[in-house]
Design a protein around this motif. Structure first.
Motif, PDB file in Angstrom:
ATOM      1  N   LEU A  78     -26.874 -54.876 -43.723  1.00 19.54           N
ATOM      2  CA  LEU A  78     -27.257 -53.579 -44.280  1.00 19.54           C
ATOM      3  C   LEU A  78     -28.608 -53.723 -44.965  1.00 19.54           C
ATOM      4  O   LEU A  78     -28.850 -54.708 -45.666  1.00 19.54           O
ATOM      5  N   SER A  79     -29.494 -52.730 -44.772  1.00 17.46           N
ATOM      6  CA  SER A  79     -30.815 -52.790 -45.394  1.00 17.46           C
ATOM      7  C   SER A  79     -31.352 -51.377 -45.574  1.00 17.46           C
ATOM      8  O   SER A  79     -30.739 -50.404 -45.146  1.00 17.46           O
ATOM      9  N   THR A  88     -29.907 -48.472 -43.043  1.00 17.69           N
ATOM     10  CA  THR A  88     -29.946 -49.152 -41.751  1.00 17.69           C
ATOM     11  C   THR A  88     -28.897 -50.255 -41.684  1.00 17.69           C
ATOM     12  O   THR A  88     -28.706 -50.991 -42.654  1.00 17.69           O
ATOM     13  N   LYS A  89     -28.246 -50.346 -40.532  1.00 19.39           N
ATOM     14  CA  LYS A  89     -27.374 -51.484 -40.234  1.00 19.39           C
ATOM     15  C   LYS A  89     -27.908 -52.130 -38.966  1.00 19.39           C
ATOM     16  O   LYS A  89     -28.135 -51.449 -37.968  1.00 19.39           O
ATOM     17  N   THR A  90     -28.135 -53.436 -39.020  1.00 20.48           N
ATOM     18  CA  THR A  90     -28.615 -54.173 -37.857  1.00 20.48           C
ATOM     19  C   THR A  90     -27.538 -55.155 -37.427  1.00 20.48           C
ATOM     20  O   THR A  90     -27.024 -55.921 -38.246  1.00 20.48           O
ATOM     21  N   GLU A  91     -27.178 -55.106 -36.145  1.00 19.26           N
ATOM     22  CA  GLU A  91     -26.194 -56.034 -35.591  1.00 19.26           C
ATOM     23  C   GLU A  91     -26.886 -56.911 -34.552  1.00 19.26           C
ATOM     24  O   GLU A  91     -27.653 -56.417 -33.725  1.00 19.26           O
ATOM     25  N   THR A  92     -26.598 -58.194 -34.624  1.00 24.66           N
ATOM     26  CA  THR A  92     -27.158 -59.153 -33.679  1.00 24.66           C
ATOM     27  C   THR A  92     -26.030 -59.959 -33.082  1.00 24.66           C
ATOM     28  O   THR A  92     -25.174 -60.461 -33.815  1.00 24.66           O
ATOM     29  N   SER A 104     -29.834 -57.317 -30.076  1.00 26.24           N
ATOM     30  CA  SER A 104     -29.882 -56.856 -31.455  1.00 26.24           C
ATOM     31  C   SER A 104     -29.999 -55.333 -31.419  1.00 26.24           C
ATOM     32  O   SER A 104     -30.763 -54.796 -30.620  1.00 26.24           O
ATOM     33  N   LYS A 105     -29.217 -54.668 -32.246  1.00 28.25           N
ATOM     34  CA  LYS A 105     -29.214 -53.203 -32.286  1.00 28.25           C
ATOM     35  C   LYS A 105     -29.299 -52.743 -33.733  1.00 28.25           C
ATOM     36  O   LYS A 105     -28.682 -53.317 -34.612  1.00 28.25           O
ATOM     37  N   ALA A 106     -30.062 -51.668 -33.946  1.00 27.95           N
ATOM     38  CA  ALA A 106     -30.191 -51.091 -35.288  1.00 27.95           C
ATOM     39  C   ALA A 106     -29.595 -49.695 -35.272  1.00 27.95           C
ATOM     40  O   ALA A 106     -29.718 -48.957 -34.290  1.00 27.95           O
ATOM     41  N   LEU A 122     -27.423 -45.068 -33.242  1.00 28.50           N
ATOM     42  CA  LEU A 122     -28.277 -46.082 -32.654  1.00 28.50           C
ATOM     43  C   LEU A 122     -29.731 -45.622 -32.696  1.00 28.50           C
ATOM     44  O   LEU A 122     -30.055 -44.497 -32.328  1.00 28.50           O
ATOM     45  N   ILE A 123     -30.593 -46.497 -33.196  1.00 27.18           N
ATOM     46  CA  ILE A 123     -32.028 -46.181 -33.302  1.00 27.18           C
ATOM     47  C   ILE A 123     -32.735 -46.642 -32.030  1.00 27.18           C
ATOM     48  O   ILE A 123     -32.538 -47.713 -31.563  1.00 27.18           O
TER      49      ILE A 123
END
Length: 123
Positions: A78-79, A88-92, A104-106, A122-123
């Motif tokens: 989370l950022s 924002t949540k980023t998953e890798t 990797s998805k934001a 999804l961004i």
């Protein structure tokens, strides 16, 4: 001989003989594609979850999912914004070695008037 649009599978026409080599080509291509799809899926029953980086609102800002052998499979961070409404949540996702990034998805996070997260887009 015609071929399929997406994967180039060989399609003998009605006036052509069927060649075993073409069938084997198609089977090998299907097998390879299915394996890549299978390898990209995450089996939720085979990993452990570790939560890190707890903030002042008791929200964990990092979640790690690891395989039984200890290698990392997915990291979620989370950022942006401020706690408790991160933006924002980023998953890798990592390969079998736990280091090679497969994707990797934001996601943009949105909240309702009460501060409850209602969307991850999804961004």
């Amino acid at each position: 001989m015609k071929t399929t649009t997406n994967y180039g599978f060989k399609k003998p026409e009605g006036n052509e003989s069927v060649d075993i080599a073409d069938l084997n080509f198609n089977a090998d291509a299907i097998d390879q594609k299915l394996k890549s799809v299978d390898s990209s899926l995450v089996d939720n029953s085979t990993y452990s979850t570790y939560k890190l980086g707890i903030d002042s609102n008791d929200i964990y800002t990092q979640v790690l999912r690891k395989r039984a052998n200890g290698t990392l499979i997915i990291k979620s961070i989370l950022s942006g914004g401020t706690s408790p409404t991160y933006t924002t949540k980023t998953e890798t996702k990592y390969g079998a070695d736990g280091a090679t990034v497969e994707w990797s998805k934001a996601y943009a996070l949105t909240y309702d008037a009460d501060g409850n997260m209602i969307n991850e887009v999804l961004i």
